[in-house]
Design an enzyme around this catalytic site. Structure first.
Site, PDB file in Angstrom:
ATOM      1  N   PHE A  78       1.871   3.502   1.901  1.00 20.13           N
ATOM      2  CA  PHE A  78       2.825   3.932   2.930  1.00 20.13           C
ATOM      3  C   PHE A  78       3.986   2.958   3.101  1.00 20.13           C
ATOM      4  CE2 PHE A  78      -1.292   5.742   4.258  1.00 20.13           C
ATOM      5  CZ  PHE A  78      -0.934   7.081   4.240  1.00 20.13           C
ATOM      6  N   LYS A  79       4.107   2.003   2.198  1.00 15.06           N
ATOM      7  CA  LYS A  79       5.064   0.933   2.441  1.00 15.06           C
ATOM      8  C   LYS A  79       6.399   1.169   1.723  1.00 15.06           C
ATOM      9  CE  LYS A  79       2.265  -1.273   5.130  1.00 15.06           C
ATOM     10  NZ  LYS A  79       1.333  -0.251   5.616  1.00 15.06           N
ATOM     11  N   VAL A  80       7.373   0.283   2.034  1.00 15.39           N
ATOM     12  CA  VAL A  80       8.751   0.459   1.533  1.00 15.39           C
ATOM     13  C   VAL A  80       8.747   0.592   0.011  1.00 15.39           C
ATOM     14  CG1 VAL A  80      11.064  -0.551   1.474  1.00 15.39           C
ATOM     15  CG2 VAL A  80       9.605  -0.923   3.460  1.00 15.39           C
ATOM     16  N   ASN A  96       0.836  -1.210   0.000  1.00 18.44           N
ATOM     17  CA  ASN A  96       0.000   0.000   0.000  1.00 18.44           C
ATOM     18  C   ASN A  96       0.867   1.255   0.000  1.00 18.44           C
ATOM     19  OD1 ASN A  96       0.363   1.212   2.542  1.00 18.44           O
ATOM     20  ND2 ASN A  96      -1.343   0.141   3.481  1.00 18.44           N
TER      21      ASN A  96
END
Ligand SMILES: Cc1ncc(COP(=O)(O)O)c(C=O)c1O
Length: 393
Positions: free
Chosen positions: A180-182, A178
Site C-alpha cells: 500500500f506504499k508510495v 509493502n
C-alpha cells in the site's frame, strides 16, 4: 505503476540465479541489487547510510535496537498510526506511550511534551498518510529532553519537510515497501541514518549481528545479537525499479491531488475543511477532509460509500484490541479505549479520500487514483460536491 522496468530488473536476477544479497564481487552472477537499492536510496534521501530489510516493522525494530532502546524504556508515539508503530516497540520490550494527534493527523507535540517522563528515551513521530509531522517542534523537544528521534516514515517515502528529506531529522528513519506504499515490492523496508555506528548496529540486528556487507561468516566480528530480516535480490531488484520511478510517482500524486482539491474547493462548502498539511513536500497519497460534527461526517461518508476514519479500520488505537489488551512486565494494563479524546474527536470527523493509496483499511473507498485523467478528476470533484452539498450546504 508496475511495468517493464520491474520485470527486466527481476529477470536479470532470475537469469543469473543468484538470489542472496551477499556474493563475491568477482562473481559475474552476483548483481548486488539489494546493495544498489541501499546506495540509491541513501543518495535520494541525502543520508549517509541505508539498510534494506524485509519490512517496515523490521526497519523500526532495527532502529530502536540500534539506538539502544532497552526493555522498560518509554517511546512516545501517536495514537493514530498503523499497529506496527506500537508492535515494533513492544517487540523489543519497550513501552509505547500513546500521544494525541493534532488536525494534521500527526503527533500533537504539546501532548508529547506532557507525556514525557523520566523513563522516556525516544520519540517516534509518524508521518501519517504522507504528511510530514511538525519536525521543527519535534526536533526541538527531542533535543531539549535528550530523546532519540526515530521517524516512522513508512507512509511517507519521498516526502520532505522544509526541503529536508524525512527520515534524516533525528538518529534514524524507517520506511516500508509493502503493497500500500508510495513505492512497493510486495513487502520490504528501508532504514537510513547519518551515523556510522548506528548503521553498523542496525545492519547487525538485521543479520545475526554481522558487520555490514560481509563476505563470509566472519566469526569474531559480531558485537550484538541480531535476527534475520534480510532482503533478497529479487525483492531488491523490484524495489530498485520502483525507486527509479519515485519522482514521477510523487509528481503525479501531487499534481492530481492539487486538481482534485481545487475542484472541491470551488464549491466553497461551509463546514468542510481539509486536514493541515505541514509541508507541501508531503507525498499527496490521500486527501483528508474534516467535517464540523460527527453526524455530518457520518452522513458525508455514507453518501460517498465510505467510512469516517474512526470506523474505517485498523489505524486508530481504539480499533487495536491486541494493543489495548497488552500488559507490561509488571502486569499493568497501559491502554484503554478513548484515552485520547482529541484524537477521537478528530478521527470521528475525518474522511480520507484516495489520491494514490487505495486501501479500505484507511477508509479510502471514494476518490481518484494515480492513473486518473484530468477529466476523470474533475468529474469526481463534481460528484463529490453533488453528493456532499445537500448535507453540509
Ligand atoms: C505508519 C506505519 N508504520 C509501520 C508500518 C509497517 O510496515 P510493514 O507493513 O512494511 O511492516 C506501516 C505499514 O503499513 C505503517 O503504515
Amino acid at each position: 505503476m508496475i511495468g517493464e522496468e520491474e520485470k527486466n530488473e527481476v529477470l536479470e536476477v532470475l537469469n543469473t540465479g543468484h538470489l542472496s544479497r551477499y556474493g563475491s564481487d568477482e562473481d559475474p552472477k552476483f548483481l548486488h541489487k539489494v546493495y544498489s537499492l541501499e546506495q540509491e536510496f541513501a543518495k535520494r534521501t541525502g543520508a549517509s547510510h541505508c539498510v534494506a530489510v524485509s519490512s517496515g516493522t523490521g526497519a523500526l525494530m532495527a532502529c530502536l535496537t540500534a539506538v539502544g532502546i532497552k526493555p522498560g524504556d518509554e517511546v512516545l508515539v501517536p495514537g493514530y498510526t498503523f499497529v506496527a508503530s506500537f508492535s515494533s516497540i513492544i517487540a523489543i520490550g519497550a513501552v509505547p506511550v500513546m500521544v494525541e494527534v493534532d488536525d494534521s493527523l500527526t503527533m500533537d507535540v504539546a501532548d508529547a511534551r506532557e507525556k514525557t517522563t523520566s523513563k522516556t528515551r525516544a520519540i517516534m513521530p509518524v508521518h501519517m498518510l504522507g504528511n510530514p509531522s511538525n519536525m521543527d517542534a519535534i526536533t526541538a523537544l527531542a533535543k531539549e529532553k535528550g530523546l532519540f528521534l526515530i521517524e516512522d516514515c513508512c507512509q511517507a517515502l519521498g516526502a520532505s519537510y522544509k526541503g529536508q528529506m524525512l527520515g534524516t531529522f533525528g538518529e534514524m528513519g524507517a520506511f516500508s515497501l509493502n503493497n500500500f506504499k508510495v513505492i512497493n515490492s510486495g513487502d520490504g523496508g528501508l532504514l537510513i541514518t547519518n551515523d556510522h555506528s548506528l548503521y553498523e548496529r542496525a545492519f547487525g540486528f538485521h543479520d545475526q549481528g554481522h558487520m555490514p556487507l560481509r563476505k563470509g561468516s566472519e566469526i569474531g566480528k559480531r558485537s550484538l545479537i541480531g535476527i534475520n530480516m534480510r532482503m533478497n535480490e529479487l525483492t531488491g531488484a523490484f524495489a530498485l525499479a520502483q525507486l527509479r520511478k519515485l519522482d514521477f510517482i510523487l509528481h503525479s500524486l501531487r499534481t492530481k491531488k492539487d486538481r482534485f482539491k481545487r475542484g472541491i474547493q470551488s464549491a466553497h462548502l461551509e463546514g468542510l475543511q481539509f486536514r493541515t498539511i505541514n509541508d507541501p513536500g508531503e507525498c499527496a497519497t490521500l486527501l483528508t477532509i474534516l467535517l464540523e460534527d460527527v453526524t455530518s461526517a457520518q452522513k458525508v461518508a455514507e453518501v460517498l460509500g465510505t467510512k469516517t476514519v474512526d470506523k474505517s479500520g485498523w489505524h486508530v488505537y481504539n480499533n487495536m484490541e491486541q494493543i489495548l489488551a497488552y500488559k507490561d512486565r509488571d502486569g499493568r494494563k497501559l491502554y484503554e479505549k478513548h484515552m485520547l479524546p482529541k484524537t477521537d474527536d478528530l478521527v470521528s470527523r475525518a474522511v480520507n479520500l484516495s489520491i494514490g493509496v487505495v486501501d479500505s483499511g484507511l477508509g479510502t473507498d471514494f476518490g481518484i487514483n494515480i492513473l486518473s485523467t484530468d477529466s476523470e478528476i474533475d468529474r469526481k470533484a463534481e460528484q463529490f460536491i453533488k453528493l456532499v452539498k445537500p448535507i453540509i450546504g
